[in-house]
Design a protein around this motif. Structure first.
Motif, short mmCIF file in Angstrom:
data_model
loop_
_atom_site.label_atom_id
_atom_site.label_comp_id
_atom_site.label_asym_id
_atom_site.label_seq_id
_atom_site.Cartn_x
_atom_site.Cartn_y
_atom_site.Cartn_z
N ALA A 259 1.29 1.55 1.28
CA ALA A 259 2.64 1.31 0.78
C ALA A 259 2.62 0.63 -0.58
O ALA A 259 3.36 1.02 -1.49
N ALA A 260 1.75 -0.36 -0.74
CA ALA A 260 1.65 -1.07 -2.02
C ALA A 260 1.19 -0.15 -3.13
O ALA A 260 1.62 -0.28 -4.28
N SER A 261 0.31 0.81 -2.79
CA SER A 261 -0.21 1.73 -3.81
C SER A 261 0.87 2.65 -4.35
O SER A 261 0.73 3.19 -5.45
N VAL A 262 1.96 2.82 -3.61
CA VAL A 262 3.07 3.68 -4.04
C VAL A 262 4.17 2.86 -4.70
O VAL A 262 4.67 3.21 -5.77
N ILE A 263 4.54 1.77 -4.07
CA ILE A 263 5.75 1.08 -4.49
C ILE A 263 5.59 0.31 -5.78
O ILE A 263 6.53 0.23 -6.59
N VAL B 295 -1.61 7.41 5.36
CA VAL B 295 -0.35 7.47 6.10
C VAL B 295 0.67 6.53 5.48
O VAL B 295 1.84 6.88 5.29
N GLY B 296 0.23 5.30 5.13
CA GLY B 296 1.14 4.33 4.54
C GLY B 296 1.69 4.79 3.21
O GLY B 296 2.87 4.59 2.91
N ALA B 297 0.84 5.43 2.39
CA ALA B 297 1.29 5.92 1.09
C ALA B 297 2.33 7.02 1.26
O ALA B 297 3.37 7.03 0.57
N TYR B 298 2.07 7.94 2.17
CA TYR B 298 3.01 9.04 2.39
C TYR B 298 4.35 8.51 2.91
O TYR B 298 5.42 8.89 2.42
N ALA C 21 3.39 -6.04 -9.10
CA ALA C 21 1.95 -5.81 -9.15
C ALA C 21 1.18 -6.67 -8.15
O ALA C 21 0.01 -6.37 -7.86
N LEU C 22 1.81 -7.72 -7.58
CA LEU C 22 1.14 -8.49 -6.54
C LEU C 22 0.77 -7.60 -5.35
O LEU C 22 -0.19 -7.89 -4.62
N GLY C 23 1.53 -6.51 -5.17
CA GLY C 23 1.15 -5.54 -4.15
C GLY C 23 -0.21 -4.95 -4.44
O GLY C 23 -1.01 -4.69 -3.54
N GLY C 24 -0.50 -4.73 -5.73
CA GLY C 24 -1.81 -4.24 -6.13
C GLY C 24 -2.90 -5.26 -5.86
O GLY C 24 -4.02 -4.91 -5.47
#
Length: 471
Positions: free
Chosen positions: A122-126, A68-71, A24-27
Motif C-alpha cells: 500500500a505504501a509503495s502505491v500511495i 496484493v497490497g499494491a493492487y 514519503a514516511l510510507g516509503g
C-alpha cells in the motif's frame, strides 16, 4: 499551453515539502519493513527449528503480500482517498510489528509478515501518487524522489537498529528487555515509525485531484491554495477537465476503446519489471552471503552491505538534484548504460573465476585479490547507477505518467507487477547462482541492456508537464 504555466507557477515551498515528506514516511516504513528481517533470520530460524526452505518462505512470503497490497491500494485510493490508505497502511505496519515480535512459530510469523507486506504494498502505491498530485510541476521530480530516499533510509535504519539491538543483548538470540529474545525486539522497533506515520498522516489534507474527482471542488481548491500561490483557479479548471465526477476507476478503465490495455499501462508495468530484473534486490538481500561465497570474511561482507546501503542514500540525493534538470528519460538512459557496463563486468569476472568445492559440497568461485577489488568496484558502481536513476526514477514516473482518471488503479497494477518481479528475482537467484554467478549476473546484464532500448523507444518525458496533460 501548460509548459509555460508550469514554469510560471509560484508555490509555498515549505508547505509542499512538508506534505511530500509526510507521504514519503510510507516509503521509510516500506524500506524498514523489508530489511528488518535481515538481523532476525538466523536466531529466529534457530528458535523455531526451521529448515532452509521454510526459512526462505518466511522471508519471501511478505513479497507476495506486497503485490496484493499494491493492487488493492490502487483501487482503495480511488475510492477512499489517499490519506485514508496511508492510515490503513500505518495500522497494518503496527499490527505486523507487534505480531512478529510475539510470534510463537513459523506459520503465524508468515501471517504477521504478510500483514506487513500488505502495508508495504500500500505504501509503495500511495506515497508516489499523493506526492505527484500535491506537487507543483517544476519540482515534482525532486519531491517524488523523496519516496526512494525514504526507502533506502528505512533500509539503513533497519540494519542499524538490528545491529544496535543485537549488540546490546549480546546476540540476536539472547534475551533482551523483559526476557524476550533480541530478534523479537528488532521487529517491534517498527511500531515507533509506524505510529508516527499514522499520526502525521492525520495532519495532512487529502489530494486536491481526488477531492475534485469526488465533486468536492471547493475543498480541492482550498487544499491547492495552500500549496500554489498563483494559478489556483486555472489548475482546478484543468483538473475538472480531466476527471469525471463521482466516477470510480476500475480495471476496466485501464482498457482503451479497442478493449485492449492502454499502452501507457503496459509501459508502467514494464518499467516496474525492468527495475527488478536488473537484480538490485539480489545486492540487498544476498550481498553478505554473496561476498562470503567468493572468499570475503563475514565481517568484511557485512561491512560491504553497510557501505552499499550508505552509497544508495548518497546517490539518491544526486538523483533528487538532477531529475527535474535533465529529465526522467535521460536519467534512466544513463542509469541503464552504467548498469549494463558494471553488471557485465561482474558477469565476466565470475565467468573467469576458478571453482573450488564449498562447505556444502557445491562449487564456488574464488576471486584473486585484483579480481575481488574489481568485483567490489563493479558491484558498488551498479548500486550508484541504479540509485541515481532507476531507483527513484521509476517511482517518480509511476506517480505522474498516468492521467487523473486511472492514476490510482494503474499505479496499483504497476506496483503489483513490481513486487511479483521482485519475488521472482529474489527466489530465483539461489538456483541461478548454483548454475554459476556468471549466469545470474549475465541475465541481469541483458535486462539492463534491454531497459536502455525500452526507455529509448517507449518511455515518455514527463518533466515539467502538469498531471492534467498526461494522456
Amino acid at each position: 499551453m501548460s509548459q509555460p504555466l508550469a514554469q510560471q507557477e509560484r508555490f509555498n515551498t515549505a508547505r509542499v515539502v512538508q506534505l511530500a515528506t509526510v507521504a514519503a514516511l510510507g516509503g521509510f516504513l516500506f524500506g524498514f519493513d523489508t530489511a528488518v528481517i535481515n538481523g532476525a533470520v538466523t536466531p529466529m530460524r534457530n528458535e523455531f527449528g526451521m529448515g532452509a526452505g521454510l526459512t526462505g518462505f518466511v522471508v519471501s512470503s511478505a513479497l507476495l503480500a506486497c503485490m496484493v497490497g499494491a493492487y488493492a491500494a490502487g483501487s482503495l485510493a480511488d475510492r477512499l482517498g489517499r490519506v485514508k490508505v496511508m492510515i490503513i497502511a500505518a495500522v497494518l505496519f503496527t499490527i505486523s510489528a507487534v505480531g512478529c515480535g510475539f510470534a510463537f512459530g513459523p506459520w503465524d510469523m508468515i501471517f504477521w509478515r504478510a500483514i506487513g507486506g500488505l502495508g508495504v504494498g500500500a505504501a509503495s502505491v500511495i506515497a508516489p501518487a499523493y506526492i505527484a498530485e500535491i506537487s507543483p510541476a517544476s519540482i515534482r521530480g525532486r519531491l517524488g524522489s523523496l519516496q526512494q530516499l525514504a526507502i533506502v533510509t528505512g533500509i539503513f535504519v533497519a540494519l542499524l537498529s538490528d545491529f544496535a539491538i543485537a549488540a546490546a543483548a549480546g546476540g540476536g538470540g539472547e534475551p533482551f528487555w523483559f526476557g524476550m529474545a533480541a530478534w523479537r525486539w528488532m521487529f517491534m522497533a517498527e511500531v515507533i515509525p509506524a505510529v508516527v506515520y499514522g499520526v502525521l498522516a492525520l495532519t495532512i489534507p487529502e489530494s486536491p485531484r481526488y477531492l475534485v474527482a469526488k465533486g468536492e471542488h471547493e475543498k480541492g481548491r482550498e487544499v491547492l491554495a495552500r500549496v500554489l500561490l498563483t494559478g489556483v483557479d486555472e489548475r482546478i479548471a484543468e483538473i475538472k477537465r480531466t476527471v469525471t465526477r463521482d466516477a470510480k476507476a476500475s480495471l476496466a478503465d485501464l482498457r482503451g476503446a479497442s478493449g485492449k490495455v492502454l499502452p501507457i499501462v503496459w509501459i508502467g508495468i514494464a518499467l516496474s519489471v525492468f527495475q527488478q530484473f536488473v537484480g538490485i534486490n539480489v545486492i540487498f538481500y544476498y550481498s553478505a552471503t554473496l561476498w562470503q561465497s567468493v572468499g570475503f570474511t563475514e565481517e568484511d561482507a557485512l561491512m560491504q552491505t553497510v557501505i552499499t546501503s550508505i552509497t544508495n542514500i548518497v546517490v539518491t540525493l544526486i538523483a533528487i538534484a538532477l531529475i527535474d534538470k535533465i529529465g526522467r528519460r535521460r536519467l534512466l538512459l544513463t542509469g541503464s548504460a552504467g548498469m549494463f557496463l558494471s553488471l557485465g563486468t561482474m558477469a565476466w569476472i565470475f565467468s573467469q573465476a576458478p571453482l573450488v568445492p564449498g562447505p556444502d559440497g557445491s562449487s564456488m568461485p574464488v576471486l584473486g585479490d585484483t579480481e575481488g577489488v574489481v568485483a567490489l568496484i563493479a558491484a558498488n558502481a551498479f548500486v550508484v547507477f541504479f540509485g541515481m536513476s532507476w531507483g527513484p526514477g521509476v517511482w517518480v514516473l509511476l506517480g505522474e505518467m498516468f492521467n487523473n482518471r486511472i492514476r490510482g488503479t494503474a499505479l496499483g497494477v504497476a506496483a503489483g507487477a513490481q513486487w511479483l518481479a521482485n519475488f521472482a528475482i529474489s527466489t530465483s537467484f539461489p538456483g541461478m547462482a548454483e548454475l554459476g554467478l556468471w549466469f545470474a549476473y549475465g541475465f541481469y546484464t541483458i535486462a539492463a541492456l534491454a531497459s536502455f532500448f525500452f526507455v529509448l523507444r517507449y518511455v515518455p518525458e514527463t518533466a515539467g508537464k502538469q498531471l492534467e496533460d498526461m494522456e
